[in-house]
Design a protein around this motif. Structure first.
Motif, mmCIF file in Angstrom:
data_model
loop_
_atom_site.group_PDB
_atom_site.id
_atom_site.type_symbol
_atom_site.label_atom_id
_atom_site.label_comp_id
_atom_site.label_asym_id
_atom_site.label_seq_id
_atom_site.Cartn_x
_atom_site.Cartn_y
_atom_site.Cartn_z
ATOM 1 N N ASP A 167 10.069 17.118 4.686
ATOM 2 C CA ASP A 167 8.968 17.711 3.919
ATOM 3 C C ASP A 167 7.637 17.072 4.280
ATOM 4 O OD1 ASP A 167 10.078 19.758 2.363
ATOM 5 O OD2 ASP A 167 10.932 18.315 0.968
ATOM 6 N N ASP A 168 6.587 17.891 4.244
ATOM 7 C CA ASP A 168 5.236 17.420 4.564
ATOM 8 C C ASP A 168 4.439 17.040 3.329
ATOM 9 O OD1 ASP A 168 5.723 17.884 7.243
ATOM 10 O OD2 ASP A 168 4.872 19.903 7.203
ATOM 11 N N LEU A 169 4.787 17.638 2.178
ATOM 12 C CA LEU A 169 4.016 17.417 0.956
ATOM 13 C C LEU A 169 4.901 16.936 -0.175
ATOM 14 C CD1 LEU A 169 1.625 20.516 0.724
ATOM 15 C CD2 LEU A 169 0.970 18.154 1.191
ATOM 16 N N ARG A 170 4.364 16.049 -0.989
ATOM 17 C CA ARG A 170 5.025 15.572 -2.201
ATOM 18 C C ARG A 170 3.935 15.311 -3.227
ATOM 19 N NH1 ARG A 170 9.911 15.575 -4.535
ATOM 20 N NH2 ARG A 170 10.879 15.100 -2.503
ATOM 21 N N ARG A 171 3.994 16.034 -4.351
ATOM 22 C CA ARG A 171 3.004 15.878 -5.419
ATOM 23 C C ARG A 171 1.582 16.119 -4.926
ATOM 24 N NH1 ARG A 171 6.031 10.429 -7.697
ATOM 25 N NH2 ARG A 171 7.673 11.503 -8.845
ATOM 26 N N GLY A 172 1.455 17.083 -4.026
ATOM 27 C CA GLY A 172 0.145 17.488 -3.548
ATOM 28 C C GLY A 172 -0.462 16.590 -2.495
ATOM 29 N N LYS A 173 0.297 15.612 -2.021
ATOM 30 C CA LYS A 173 -0.195 14.675 -1.012
ATOM 31 C C LYS A 173 0.781 14.652 0.171
ATOM 32 C CE LYS A 173 -1.431 10.631 -2.589
ATOM 33 N NZ LYS A 173 -1.364 9.344 -3.329
ATOM 34 N N PRO A 174 0.306 14.224 1.345
ATOM 35 C CA PRO A 174 1.241 14.062 2.460
ATOM 36 C C PRO A 174 2.382 13.132 2.063
ATOM 37 C CG PRO A 174 -1.016 13.868 3.238
ATOM 38 C CD PRO A 174 -1.090 13.908 1.737
ATOM 39 N N THR A 175 3.588 13.465 2.482
ATOM 40 C CA THR A 175 4.733 12.617 2.178
ATOM 41 C C THR A 175 4.545 11.235 2.803
ATOM 42 O OG1 THR A 175 5.839 13.718 4.023
ATOM 43 C CG2 THR A 175 6.421 14.439 1.816
ATOM 44 N N THR A 205 11.606 7.057 -7.143
ATOM 45 C CA THR A 205 10.599 7.178 -6.084
ATOM 46 C C THR A 205 11.202 6.888 -4.716
ATOM 47 O OG1 THR A 205 8.860 6.558 -7.651
ATOM 48 C CG2 THR A 205 8.317 6.416 -5.310
ATOM 49 N N TYR A 206 12.069 5.898 -4.664
ATOM 50 C CA TYR A 206 12.784 5.605 -3.411
ATOM 51 C C TYR A 206 13.552 6.829 -2.923
ATOM 52 C CZ TYR A 206 17.746 4.881 -2.202
ATOM 53 O OH TYR A 206 19.034 5.044 -1.760
ATOM 54 N N THR A 207 14.257 7.514 -3.835
ATOM 55 C CA THR A 207 15.045 8.675 -3.418
ATOM 56 C C THR A 207 14.149 9.794 -2.896
ATOM 57 O OG1 THR A 207 15.115 9.739 -5.625
ATOM 58 C CG2 THR A 207 16.842 8.125 -5.114
ATOM 59 N N LEU A 208 12.965 9.949 -3.488
ATOM 60 C CA LEU A 208 12.038 10.994 -3.027
ATOM 61 C C LEU A 208 11.521 10.688 -1.628
ATOM 62 C CD1 LEU A 208 9.897 11.634 -6.255
ATOM 63 C CD2 LEU A 208 11.951 12.846 -5.477
ATOM 64 N N ILE A 209 11.147 9.427 -1.401
ATOM 65 C CA ILE A 209 10.631 9.033 -0.083
ATOM 66 C C ILE A 209 11.681 9.288 0.997
ATOM 67 C CG2 ILE A 209 9.899 7.074 1.341
ATOM 68 C CD1 ILE A 209 8.703 5.850 -1.233
ATOM 69 N N HIS A 210 12.914 8.884 0.738
ATOM 70 C CA HIS A 210 13.977 9.078 1.723
ATOM 71 C C HIS A 210 14.365 10.549 1.850
ATOM 72 C CE1 HIS A 210 15.647 4.720 2.244
ATOM 73 N NE2 HIS A 210 14.333 4.792 2.380
ATOM 74 N N LYS A 245 0.833 -1.199 0.000
ATOM 75 C CA LYS A 245 0.000 0.000 0.000
ATOM 76 C C LYS A 245 0.868 1.249 0.000
ATOM 77 C CE LYS A 245 -3.877 2.140 2.503
ATOM 78 N NZ LYS A 245 -4.780 2.019 3.680
ATOM 79 N N SER A 246 1.937 1.217 0.782
ATOM 80 C CA SER A 246 2.859 2.350 0.865
ATOM 81 C C SER A 246 3.610 2.550 -0.445
ATOM 82 C CB SER A 246 3.847 2.120 2.013
ATOM 83 O OG SER A 246 4.813 3.142 2.057
ATOM 84 N N ILE A 247 4.079 1.451 -1.046
ATOM 85 C CA ILE A 247 4.778 1.542 -2.332
ATOM 86 C C ILE A 247 3.874 2.171 -3.384
ATOM 87 C CG2 ILE A 247 5.668 0.164 -4.267
ATOM 88 C CD1 ILE A 247 6.794 -1.791 -2.160
ATOM 89 N N ARG A 248 2.652 1.659 -3.470
ATOM 90 C CA ARG A 248 1.713 2.175 -4.466
ATOM 91 C C ARG A 248 1.340 3.638 -4.185
ATOM 92 N NH1 ARG A 248 -1.056 -0.745 -7.996
ATOM 93 N NH2 ARG A 248 -0.338 -2.879 -8.323
ATOM 94 N N TYR A 249 1.259 3.999 -2.924
ATOM 95 C CA TYR A 249 0.912 5.374 -2.550
ATOM 96 C C TYR A 249 1.899 6.366 -3.167
ATOM 97 C CZ TYR A 249 0.150 9.453 0.486
ATOM 98 O OH TYR A 249 -0.098 10.719 0.964
ATOM 99 N N SER A 250 3.187 6.071 -3.058
ATOM 100 C CA SER A 250 4.203 6.996 -3.573
ATOM 101 C C SER A 250 4.471 6.814 -5.064
ATOM 102 C CB SER A 250 5.505 6.833 -2.792
ATOM 103 O OG SER A 250 5.365 7.290 -1.470
ATOM 104 N N GLU A 259 2.142 9.758 6.050
ATOM 105 C CA GLU A 259 0.999 8.868 5.838
ATOM 106 C C GLU A 259 1.178 7.514 6.535
ATOM 107 O OE1 GLU A 259 -2.846 8.165 4.128
ATOM 108 O OE2 GLU A 259 -1.641 9.998 4.299
ATOM 109 N N PHE A 260 2.403 6.988 6.513
ATOM 110 C CA PHE A 260 2.625 5.613 6.995
ATOM 111 C C PHE A 260 3.589 5.517 8.173
ATOM 112 C CE2 PHE A 260 1.394 5.309 2.531
ATOM 113 C CZ PHE A 260 0.386 4.370 2.581
ATOM 114 N N GLY A 261 4.215 6.627 8.543
ATOM 115 C CA GLY A 261 5.205 6.602 9.607
ATOM 116 C C GLY A 261 6.609 6.421 9.060
#
Length: 287
Positions: free
Chosen positions: A83-91, A69-74, A25-30, A95-97
């Motif tokens: 950061d709190d936002l990425r592509r208009g959504k919570p980072t 995508t991995y680099t953005l998440i980290h 779910k987390s992978i697909r979210y980002s 969202e997942f901790g």
């Protein structure tokens, strides 16, 4: 092309009904948060410049997007840019901790190399070219590429930098992955050495131009369009091209880099039109 990539990524990533569901779910979210897919598009466009088949290079295109995508998440984690936002959504970590966010990045990086080294791919292309391409991507995302740029970026925050260090951060943190996308598509399609050299010049120029434009957009872009908060670089005391050169000169630098990238494509004639269009997109983009 974006639809082709999105559909392929969807096939590669199990649904969140597969155990353990939270990681998928987390992978697909980002991964499906609305990215531009610039890097995988570059893989395909570069391959097609040399007569390559987009379906043959699709695993590598998808793998590069997973790594991106991995680099953005980290990068968004509290220990880095917070950061709190990425592509208009919570980072992802919002969202997942943090724990799941870290593991999601790890999972995407690992899955990327699993996809690229899938034995079935070896029946389509030379195993030597596949290994060369995997090495190219590993080098681009490692200490001599993205990780190295990220380390220097963290250490430079809030400090006065010389121009070579600023350029090192931008060319390594962002530019190396863009360059690898361009080179891998060409390598897998059997390009000649002189052609690869020209494409390398192209990739180096658009890679740096992309990050310079990111710096500019952080100053004057619209948060609603970018999907992230404007001014985050200044808030984090990041050293950027506008902070060193000013906005006007930064725009001139980006334009010169794009002009250089287009000149690098001259030897390809009409075959280079798609890559030229990508250069022009980079200088005109608003997010």
């Amino acid at each position: 092309m974006k639809i082709l990539i999105d559909n392929a990524l969807d096939r590669y990533i199990p649904s969140d009904t597969v155990y353990p569901p939270d990681i998928y779910k987390s992978i697909r979210y980002s991964l499906f948060a609305g990215g531009k897919r610039l890097r995988p598009i570059l893989v395909i466009a570069s391959a097609e410049t040399f007569g390559g088949n987009r379906n043959d290079v699709l695993p590598f295109a998808c793998a590069i997007e997973m790594i991106h995508t991995y680099t953005l998440i980290h990068d968004d984690l509290p220990a880095l840019d917070n950061d709190d936002l990425r592509r208009g959504k919570p980072t992802n970590h919002k969202e997942f901790g943090e724990a799941i966010a870290i593991l999601t990045g790890d999972a995407l990086l690992t899955m990327a190399f699993q996809i690229m080294s899938e034995p079935s791919a070896f029946s389509l292309k030379s195993s030597t070219l596949i290994l060369k391409s995997i090495h190219e991507i590993a080098k681009a995302v490692g200490v001599s590429g993205t990780i190295g740029g990220q380390v220097v970026d963290i250490q430079a925050t809030g400090k006065k930098l010389d121009i070579p260090t600023l350029e090192y951060i931008h060319t390594h943190k962002t530019g190396e992955m863009i360059l690898s996308a361009v080179r891998v598509g060409a390598i897998l399609s059997g390009c000649e050495d002189d052609e690869l050299h020209a494409l390398t010049c192209y990739g180096e120029n658009i890679g740096l131009a992309f990050q310079v434009m990111d710096d500019i957009l952080d100053v004057e872009g619209e948060s609603e369009i970018m999907g992230k908060t404007r001014g985050s670089d200044e808030k984090m005391r990041k050293v950027t091209y506008p902070s060193v050169f000013g906005l006007s000169e930064s725009k001139k630098i980006a334009s010169r880099l794009i002009e250089n990238s287009i000149q690098s494509l001259e030897m390809f004639g009409e075959r280079g039109e798609i890559l030229k269009d990508i250069s022009e997109y980079i200088i005109a983009r608003r997010f």
